[in-house]
Design an enzyme around this catalytic site. Structure first.
Site, PDB file in Angstrom:
ATOM      1  N   ARG A  92      -7.801  -6.693   3.474  1.00 21.38           N
ATOM      2  CA  ARG A  92      -7.860  -7.261   2.108  1.00 21.38           C
ATOM      3  C   ARG A  92      -7.245  -8.645   2.062  1.00 21.38           C
ATOM      4  O   ARG A  92      -7.565  -9.459   1.197  1.00 21.38           O
ATOM      5  CB  ARG A  92      -7.196  -6.315   1.105  1.00 21.38           C
ATOM      6  CG  ARG A  92      -8.123  -5.185   0.703  1.00 21.38           C
ATOM      7  CD  ARG A  92      -7.383  -3.971   0.236  1.00 21.38           C
ATOM      8  NE  ARG A  92      -6.857  -3.232   1.376  1.00 21.38           N
ATOM      9  CZ  ARG A  92      -6.005  -2.237   1.302  1.00 21.38           C
ATOM     10  NH1 ARG A  92      -5.553  -1.848   0.152  1.00 21.38           N
ATOM     11  NH2 ARG A  92      -5.585  -1.628   2.392  1.00 21.38           N
ATOM     12  N   GLU A 115       4.556   4.721  10.894  1.00 21.54           N
ATOM     13  CA  GLU A 115       5.414   5.868  10.578  1.00 21.54           C
ATOM     14  C   GLU A 115       5.641   6.711  11.845  1.00 21.54           C
ATOM     15  O   GLU A 115       6.755   7.142  12.125  1.00 21.54           O
ATOM     16  CB  GLU A 115       4.751   6.697   9.483  1.00 21.54           C
ATOM     17  CG  GLU A 115       5.719   7.619   8.796  1.00 21.54           C
ATOM     18  CD  GLU A 115       5.088   8.314   7.602  1.00 21.54           C
ATOM     19  OE1 GLU A 115       3.994   7.909   7.182  1.00 21.54           O
ATOM     20  OE2 GLU A 115       5.717   9.274   7.127  1.00 21.54           O
TER      21      GLU A 115
HETATM   22  P1  AMP Z   1       3.586  -2.535   5.348  1.00 23.33           P
HETATM   23  O1  AMP Z   1       3.328  -3.021   6.736  1.00 23.33           O
HETATM   24  O2  AMP Z   1       4.323  -1.241   5.284  1.00 23.33           O
HETATM   25  O3  AMP Z   1       4.245  -3.606   4.485  1.00 23.33           O
HETATM   26  O4  AMP Z   1       2.175  -2.188   4.702  1.00 23.33           O
HETATM   27  C1  AMP Z   1       1.375  -3.197   4.199  1.00 23.33           C
HETATM   28  C2  AMP Z   1      -0.084  -2.971   4.488  1.00 23.33           C
HETATM   29  O5  AMP Z   1      -0.484  -1.620   4.280  1.00 23.33           O
HETATM   30  C3  AMP Z   1      -0.899  -3.836   3.548  1.00 23.33           C
HETATM   31  O6  AMP Z   1      -1.856  -4.527   4.322  1.00 23.33           O
HETATM   32  C4  AMP Z   1      -1.522  -2.875   2.567  1.00 23.33           C
HETATM   33  O7  AMP Z   1      -2.888  -3.150   2.446  1.00 23.33           O
HETATM   34  C5  AMP Z   1      -1.299  -1.472   3.130  1.00 23.33           C
HETATM   35  N1  AMP Z   1      -0.569  -0.575   2.192  1.00 23.33           N
HETATM   36  C6  AMP Z   1       0.659  -0.017   2.402  1.00 23.33           C
HETATM   37  N2  AMP Z   1       1.035   0.772   1.368  1.00 23.33           N
HETATM   38  C7  AMP Z   1       0.034   0.702   0.465  1.00 23.33           C
HETATM   39  C8  AMP Z   1      -0.172   1.295  -0.849  1.00 23.33           C
HETATM   40  N3  AMP Z   1       0.726   2.093  -1.440  1.00 23.33           N
HETATM   41  N4  AMP Z   1      -1.324   0.993  -1.494  1.00 23.33           N
HETATM   42  C9  AMP Z   1      -2.248   0.170  -0.919  1.00 23.33           C
HETATM   43  N5  AMP Z   1      -2.120  -0.401   0.285  1.00 23.33           N
HETATM   44  C10 AMP Z   1      -0.991  -0.141   0.988  1.00 23.33           C
END
Ligand code: AMP
Length: 175
Positions: A58, A95
């Site tokens: 996205r 995770e």
């Molecule tokens: P992080 O690496 O944990 O910051 O996760 C970010 C990535 O995961 C982004 O590219 C988001 O598109 C996706 N993502 C993580 N959590 C969500 C959520 N609750 N809703 C939508 N997309 C998420």
């Protein structure tokens, strides 16, 4: 314009306990999409940005529009194995286990000022990997802009601890 209300929330997707923040409802609305891009660009008006880096997938939609508005080039950060040319890689924590993000080795020039764009920051794992890739290429992170911050997951604070300027258009509590 209340952009936050244009984001659809899907409970328990892709697994129980996750509130998935779906920006396709926002992207599908002409005025909301344009306003989103304007707000992502606003903090950088008048500042030097040489390139936008968008994070799969996205972040490509938003980052491409932001790059167009700033009249600069765009470089993708993709999951391992997708880019066709010579790449550099950076592991990041999931995770369970790890994965890797990649950039083309010639995507950025040393000294370029880069703006990172993605739809959402949660734990910050993906954005931190993007920061490391950009720095490996000798470029500098001027900032990181997101539509959504999930502050309880601490990603934005982790980036700020690395002295990265972080902006988000809106925030949601929880995961
Ligand atoms: P992080 O690496 O944990 O910051 O996760 C970010 C990535 O995961 C982004 O590219 C988001 O598109 C996706 N993502 C993580 N959590 C969500 C959520 N609750 N809703 C939508 N997309 C998420």
């Amino acid at each position: 314009m209340d952009l936050r209300s244009m984001i659809r929330t899907i409970p328990d997707h892709p697994k129980p306990g996750i509130m998935f923040r779906d920006i396709t409802t926002l992207l599908g609305d002409a005025r909301a999409f344009r306003t989103t891009v304007d707000r992502l660009v606003q903090p950088y008006a008048g500042l030097r940005i040489d390139k936008v880096v968008g994070i799969e997938a996205r972040g490509f939609i938003l980052g491409g529009a932001v790059a167009h508005q700033l009249s600069v080039g765009f470089a993708p950060v993709r999951k391992k194995g997708k880019l066709p040319w010579r790449t550099i890689a950076q592991d990041y924590a999931l995770e369970y286990g790890t994965d890797a993000m990649e950039m083309h080795a010639d995507a950025l020039k040393a000294g370029e000022q880069v703006l990172i764009v993605d739809d959402l920051i949660a734990t910050g794992g993906t954005a931190m990997a993007a920061v490391k890739l950009i720095e490996k290429l000798g470029a500098r992170v001027a900032g990181a802009s997101f539509v959504v911050d999930l502050p309880e997951l601490g990603g934005a604070d982790k980036l700020r601890a690395l002295s990265v300027h972080v902006d988000a258009i809106c925030a949601f509590a929880g995961h």
